[in-house]
Design an enzyme around this catalytic site. Structure first.
Site, PDB file in Angstrom:
ATOM      1  N   LYS A 192       0.857  -1.190   0.000  1.00 62.11           N
ATOM      2  CA  LYS A 192       0.000   0.000   0.000  1.00 62.11           C
ATOM      3  C   LYS A 192       0.892   1.239   0.000  1.00 62.11           C
ATOM      4  CE  LYS A 192      -3.645   2.360   2.527  1.00 62.11           C
ATOM      5  NZ  LYS A 192      -4.621   2.291   3.620  1.00 62.11           N
ATOM      6  N   LYS A 245      -2.135  -1.633  -3.895  1.00 60.77           N
ATOM      7  CA  LYS A 245      -3.011  -0.468  -3.853  1.00 60.77           C
ATOM      8  C   LYS A 245      -2.199   0.803  -3.918  1.00 60.77           C
ATOM      9  CE  LYS A 245      -6.042   1.818  -0.644  1.00 60.77           C
ATOM     10  NZ  LYS A 245      -6.485   1.921   0.706  1.00 60.77           N
TER      11      LYS A 245
HETATM   12  C1  PBG Z   1      -7.331   3.171   5.359  1.00 62.38           C
HETATM   13  C2  PBG Z   1      -7.765   3.061   3.948  1.00 62.38           C
HETATM   14  C3  PBG Z   1      -7.655   4.036   2.972  1.00 62.38           C
HETATM   15  C4  PBG Z   1      -8.222   3.490   1.819  1.00 62.38           C
HETATM   16  C5  PBG Z   1      -8.651   2.208   2.118  1.00 62.38           C
HETATM   17  N1  PBG Z   1      -8.345   1.953   3.446  1.00 62.38           N
HETATM   18  C6  PBG Z   1      -7.179   5.427   3.037  1.00 62.38           C
HETATM   19  C7  PBG Z   1      -5.831   5.771   3.518  1.00 62.38           C
HETATM   20  O1  PBG Z   1      -4.959   4.932   3.679  1.00 62.38           O
HETATM   21  O2  PBG Z   1      -5.651   6.963   3.779  1.00 62.38           O
HETATM   22  C8  PBG Z   1      -8.320   4.201   0.505  1.00 62.38           C
HETATM   23  C9  PBG Z   1      -9.244   3.618  -0.503  1.00 62.38           C
HETATM   24  C10 PBG Z   1      -9.583   4.527  -1.623  1.00 62.38           C
HETATM   25  O3  PBG Z   1      -8.972   5.590  -1.847  1.00 62.38           O
HETATM   26  O4  PBG Z   1     -10.512   4.164  -2.371  1.00 62.38           O
HETATM   27  N2  PBG Z   1      -8.244   2.641   6.245  1.00 62.38           N
END
Ligand code: PBG
Length: 324
Positions: A192, A245
């Site tokens: 991520k 991601k």
């Molecule tokens: C954190 C989380 C995020 C997303 C999914 N889980 C945001 C972040 O890390 O700030 C982002 C998903 C998206 O942008 O569609 N719980």
């Protein structure tokens, strides 16, 4: 001899026969936002077509999703109150816990995945517990494991840690096993990145950090080898499926992780990727439907087995009507 690749592109039927990559509604996982209250279906301004639901309205939505042939949803909760350690996240009566129970009661076959993180539940908006202004990795693990256990008890099929703390897959696996939830799986957000493409999500989930950013725990977009390290660690720690991601700016990473990894691989086509298409479509600058299908095909071609996407319903409608 003159080689003519165009022969295989001559008619729709021939193109369909030789097509190498297919997207099916079965590949899609639909992200949903849920909050306390009743009869709520509140539009998310930066994500046209997406809503914040309450438990009662999400049940109707799940019915639609299932009838489109989409097998799975991932849930994000907006709690009633926030505090420094995100204690609402592990409340048995919390928003996610209630929602999972309600969905499983009505739709036992729907594969329910829950996002496990603290950013929606902490008053500072970071994905972990703070110590001296920094996210304390090891103190956060216990809270994440406790949260995951309540999701499992509520009936989640998979818990999906998105916090990027070191060792959280192992901590969650140990907690689930110690409490006899051997069958609850882990979809790890293994790779991520610290991405600006999460902007609309943070508005939808009310989870923006109140100071600083997430670069101290999410990955540097410049790194690829580190992605392989993160994926390998989560496999060793017991993840059942792993995720990359965002998706589109990281298709090379999806491909490299695919080649290195024997688990089912998911990619998250995130909020900013969705919002860009919707915005350009609204302006009449692109054909949003064609762009959506091209994006989903590209993510699969790169090597993803599953795609988390806000386009899931739109894409399933098109696929069910046989897109060519
Ligand atoms: C954190 C989380 C995020 C997303 C999914 N889980 C945001 C972040 O890390 O700030 C982002 C998903 C998206 O942008 O569609 N719980």
């Amino acid at each position: 001899m003159f080689i003519r690749p165009r022969r295989l592109r001559r008619t729709p039927a021939i193109r369909e026969m030789v097509r190498e990559t297919h997207v099916s509604p079965k590949d899609l996982i639909y992200p949903l936002f849920v909050q306390h209250g009743r009869d709520i279906k509140e539009p998310i301004p930066s994500m046209p077509g997406q809503f914040r639901f309450s438990v009662d309205t999400i049940i109707q939505e799940i019915g639609d999703i299932q009838s489109l042939g989409i097998p799975s949803v991932i849930l994000f909760g907006i709690p009633e109150t926030k505090d420094p350690i995100g204690s609402c996240s592990y409340d048995e009566e919390g928003i996610i816990q209630q929602t999972v129970r309600a969905i499983k009661e009505k739709f036992p076959d729907m594969v329910v995945i829950t996002d496990v993180c603290l950013c929606e539940y902490t008053d500072h908006g970071h994905c972990g517990v703070l110590k001296d202004g920094h996210v304390d990795n090891d103190a956060t693990l216990a809270v994440l494991a406790r949260q995951a256990l309540t999701h499992a008890k509520a009936g989640a099929d998979f818990v999906a840690p998105s916090d990027m703390m070191d060792g959280r897959v192992m901590a969650i696996r140990d907690e689930l096993d110690a409490n006899h939830f051997h069958d609850t799986g882990i979809l790890a957000y293994a790779v991520k990145y610290a991405s600006a493409f999460y902007g609309p999500f943070r508005e939808a989930a009310d989870s923006a950090p109140q100071f600083g950013d997430r670069r101290g725990y999410q990955m540097d977009p410049a790194n690829a080898l580190e992605a392989l390290k993160e994926a390998a660690l989560d496999m060793e720690e017991g993840a059942d499926m792993i995720m990359v991601k965002p998706a589109l700016p990281y298709l090379d990473i999806i491909r490299r992780v695919r080649e290195d990894c024997v688990l089912p691989l998911a990619a998250y086509n995130v909020s900013g990727e969705y919002a860009m298409v919707k915005a350009a479509e609204e302006k009449g600058w692109i054909d949003g439907t064609q762009v959506m299908m091209e994006m989903l095909i590209s993510i699969k071609r790169a090597g993803a087995d599953l795609i988390l996407t806000y386009f899931a319903k739109d894409a399933a409608r098109i696929l069910n009507a046989s897109w060519g």
